[in-house]
Scaffold this active site. Sequence first.
Site, short mmCIF file in Angstrom:
data_model
loop_
_atom_site.label_atom_id
_atom_site.label_comp_id
_atom_site.label_asym_id
_atom_site.label_seq_id
_atom_site.Cartn_x
_atom_site.Cartn_y
_atom_site.Cartn_z
N SER A 193 29.74 75.44 16.45
CA SER A 193 28.70 76.40 16.87
C SER A 193 28.77 76.58 18.16
O SER A 193 28.78 75.85 18.97
CB SER A 193 27.39 75.72 16.53
OG SER A 193 26.27 76.38 17.42
N GLY A 194 28.74 77.95 18.42
CA GLY A 194 29.06 78.42 19.80
C GLY A 194 27.76 78.15 20.70
O GLY A 194 28.10 77.68 21.88
N TYR A 195 26.47 78.36 20.11
CA TYR A 195 25.38 77.72 20.97
C TYR A 195 25.43 76.37 21.22
O TYR A 195 24.70 75.91 22.20
CB TYR A 195 24.37 78.65 20.34
CG TYR A 195 24.04 80.08 20.40
CD1 TYR A 195 23.80 80.61 21.75
CD2 TYR A 195 24.14 80.78 19.31
CE1 TYR A 195 23.87 82.09 21.61
CE2 TYR A 195 24.25 82.11 19.41
CZ TYR A 195 24.07 82.87 20.66
OH TYR A 195 24.08 84.36 20.86
N ASP A 244 34.90 70.93 24.08
CA ASP A 244 35.88 71.71 25.17
C ASP A 244 37.09 72.09 24.82
O ASP A 244 37.56 73.00 25.09
CB ASP A 244 36.07 70.58 26.38
CG ASP A 244 34.70 70.30 27.29
OD1 ASP A 244 33.79 71.04 27.15
OD2 ASP A 244 34.76 69.26 27.82
N ARG A 293 16.05 77.48 23.53
CA ARG A 293 14.74 76.67 23.43
C ARG A 293 14.82 75.55 24.32
O ARG A 293 13.88 74.82 24.32
CB ARG A 293 14.34 76.38 22.09
CG ARG A 293 13.81 77.51 21.24
CD ARG A 293 12.56 78.00 21.76
NE ARG A 293 12.07 79.12 20.86
CZ ARG A 293 12.23 80.37 21.23
NH1 ARG A 293 12.81 80.76 22.31
NH2 ARG A 293 11.57 81.49 20.60
#
EC number: 5.99.1.4
Length: 199
Positions: free
Chosen positions: A12-14, A114, A186
């Site tokens: 997941s990028g986020y 990373d 959030r």
Amino acid sequence: MNPIEFWFDFSSGYAFFAAQRIEALAAELGRTVLWRPYMLGAAFSVTGARGLSSTPLKRDYAQRDWARIARQRGLTFRPPADHPHVALAATRAFYWIEAQSPDAATAFAQRVFDLYFSDRLDTASPEAVSRLGPEVGLEPEALLAGIADPALKETVRKIGEDAVARGIFGSPFFLVDDEPFWGWDRMEMMAEWIRTGGW
């Protein structure tokens, strides 16, 4: 005080951006972090959703947004050309390492993020993932055997199912004192909730 539960899929990028901030944010709030990778596909099978990278329009927006966030924060963000990977090997490795040392598991998770988002790790490959063992004080052979352990596989499957049963359906997803917060955007709201005791 209860830890901040940080649920995520390694692809997941986020979640990558959340992983860069969560430990410092938790320290500011006097909390610890419980890192909890799981397979987002377990949630998709219930919600009927699809990942951003496989959804037209959303995919293009997400790629632009990720690049924008990375530039703003001075981070390298270069997912593999065949992103997203099914990060089952990395997820299983995390929980095997956690059984040996929770601190090592956290360091491992940060390293996986990373390396995956600098296009230097195939999170789907047990062999590739096991080569990170020495970075957290473990032999690659032991980590590879752990990833393949049938009991661990069952544990990881159950963790994902239990997460969905608790209402966790995205990545990143946070639980703090039973209050859910979905999404990287959030995190500041979550922090304010903790500071104020909620509203």
